[in-house]
Design an enzyme around this catalytic site. Structure first.
Site, PDB file in Angstrom:
ATOM      1  N   GLU A   1      -2.653  -9.284   3.082  1.00  0.00           N
ATOM      2  CA  GLU A   1      -3.085  -9.813   4.383  1.00  0.00           C
ATOM      3  C   GLU A   1      -4.588  -9.679   4.577  1.00  0.00           C
ATOM      4  O   GLU A   1      -5.141 -10.161   5.565  1.00  0.00           O
ATOM      5  CB  GLU A   1      -2.342  -9.080   5.507  1.00  0.00           C
ATOM      6  CG  GLU A   1      -2.928  -7.761   5.948  1.00  0.00           C
ATOM      7  CD  GLU A   1      -2.720  -6.633   4.949  1.00  0.00           C
ATOM      8  OE1 GLU A   1      -3.312  -5.554   5.140  1.00  0.00           O
ATOM      9  OE2 GLU A   1      -1.979  -6.820   3.970  1.00  0.00           O
TER      10      GLU A   1
ATOM     11  N   CYS B   1       0.829  -1.203   0.000  1.00  0.00           N
ATOM     12  CA  CYS B   1       0.000   0.000   0.000  1.00  0.00           C
ATOM     13  C   CYS B   1       0.873   1.267   0.000  1.00  0.00           C
ATOM     14  O   CYS B   1       1.525   1.552  -0.991  1.00  0.00           O
ATOM     15  CB  CYS B   1      -0.994  -0.039   1.152  1.00  0.00           C
ATOM     16  SG  CYS B   1      -2.388   1.099   0.939  1.00  0.00           S
TER      17      CYS B   1
ATOM     18  N   HIS C   1      -3.794  -5.137  -0.360  1.00  0.00           N
ATOM     19  CA  HIS C   1      -3.465  -5.737   0.937  1.00  0.00           C
ATOM     20  C   HIS C   1      -3.522  -7.267   0.864  1.00  0.00           C
ATOM     21  O   HIS C   1      -4.592  -7.852   0.974  1.00  0.00           O
ATOM     22  CB  HIS C   1      -4.443  -5.243   2.012  1.00  0.00           C
ATOM     23  CG  HIS C   1      -4.202  -3.828   2.425  1.00  0.00           C
ATOM     24  ND1 HIS C   1      -3.367  -3.488   3.470  1.00  0.00           N
ATOM     25  CD2 HIS C   1      -4.652  -2.653   1.923  1.00  0.00           C
ATOM     26  CE1 HIS C   1      -3.315  -2.178   3.611  1.00  0.00           C
ATOM     27  NE2 HIS C   1      -4.098  -1.648   2.669  1.00  0.00           N
TER      28      HIS C   1
END
Length: 355
Positions: free
Chosen positions: A336, A249, A334
């Site tokens: 994750e 990001c 992202h």
């Protein structure tokens, strides 16, 4: 309590205040995720922003102790169509209204979030305030215009850890995570893969980072305009070629700037859990979780020693980079997740394979 959402363009939306109740201001953005409001509230990347949830009912599963991405909310405010006062969930600890009140975050409900989102999509994100005051419209619009913009101030320094700390102490691999406002699950994803993660403040020098003798360096997500943290860009320039680097990001944008690319502000940003991204090597499309208002300029990237590895299917913006000479890569989205799909968590394994 009656309240109003006032935008800098003069638009005024009537609603009801919930949560903390005090007036607040910020850049008004929207997130299209159907769930995950708890992770969104506690994502440090939202510092300086008031988040509009496009899904009409928010708060129906309440708040629990497991899904926080940081210790406290970072949003400047929350806008919803309808807030649920009596949630149902076996993990429930409190409802959304009480949580916001305890953490001094003001929300407004009863807003036509579809109309608001259409405005932001057509005209771009804009500054605004949530207020319970009965001031005349002109005074409130002037207050909205006076709200600080995201650019021109270092928001990273307000959310970065002030101290060095470590997780996964006895694990095999050593990773230094430069904390620009890191989500908890980035750290968890590394620890679960056998990494000893040392989290350092965003202003930590390159010499201090290399002195920790890491196998790899992670550049985390974070808030604001990447051009407002030149000290971090300079640090990454010095780290290139020294250790494996993975940016997520804001970290993706910082890596791009360190390589000589340019950034720009998106009209309304990418915030949601269903953004399609194409991997140019495999031609596979991944559904990704995203939260950013700035992006790398495609043309500026093409002139450098970095390859564009991923593109946003919706607007063609750069979603991934890989350096041609050094062990360094990044993604705008992202991997994750939280909230969102886990299609791209293999990227953590790719990072570790570079050690």
């Amino acid at each position: 309590m009656k309240g109003r959402l006032v935008l800098e363009d003069g638009s005024i939306f009537e609603g009801e205040i919930f949560g903390y109740g005090e007036d607040t201001g910020g850049e008004i953005v929207f997130n299209t995720s159907m769930t995950g409001y708890q992770e969104i509230l506690t994502d440090p990347s939202y510092k300086g922003e008031i988040v509009t949830m496009t899904y009409p009912l928010i708060g129906n599963y309440g708040i629990n102790t497991d899904d926080f991405e940081s210790a406290a909310p970072h949003v400047n405010g929350l806008i919803v169509k309808e807030v649920c006062p009596e949630p149902e969930n076996w993990r429930l600890d409190s409802n959304l209204i009480d949580y916001l009140e305890r953490n001094k975050v003001t929300g407004i409900c009863g807003i036509d979030t579809r109309a608001l989102t259409r405005k932001l999509r057509s005209e771009g994100t804009m500054r605004g305030i949530i207020t319970k005051k009965d001031d005349d419209d002109t005074a409130l619009i002037n207050k909205a215009k006076a709200v600080p913009a995201l650019s021109g101030r270092d928001l990273v320094s307000t959310v970065s850890s002030k101290e060095v700390y470590q997780l996964g102490k006895d694990n095999k691999y050593r990773v230094v995570l430069i904390d620009c406002g890191a989500k908890k699950n980035i750290i968890t994803s590394l620890v679960n893969r056998g990494c000893q993660v040392t989290v350092v403040p965003a202003w930590t020098t390159a010499d201090e980072i290399l002195g920790l003798n890491p196998h790899g360096i992670m550049l985390s997500n974070g808030p604001g305009d990447p051009q407002d943290v030149p000290y971090l860009v300079d640090t990454v320039k010095k780290l290139l070629g020294e250790k494996a680097i993975f940016g997520i990001c804001l970290g993706h944008q910082i890596l791009g700037l360190a390589c000589g690319a340019e950034t720009f502000k998106l009209k309304f940003g990418h915030r949601g859990a269903n953004h399609p991204v194409k991997d140019l090597a495999s031609n596979r499309v991944y559904i990704t979780s995203q939260n950013h208002g700035f992006a790398l300029d495609n043309n500026s990237v093409k002139r450098l020693d970095i390859d564009i590895t991923h593109l946003n299917v919706n607007d063609g913006t750069v979603e991934g980079l890989s350096h041609k000479k050094y062990k360094a890569f990044s993604v705008q989205y992202h991997p994750e997740a939280c909230p969102g799909p886990e299609d791209s968590n293999y990227l953590f394994d790719k990072f570790i394979a570079l050690f």
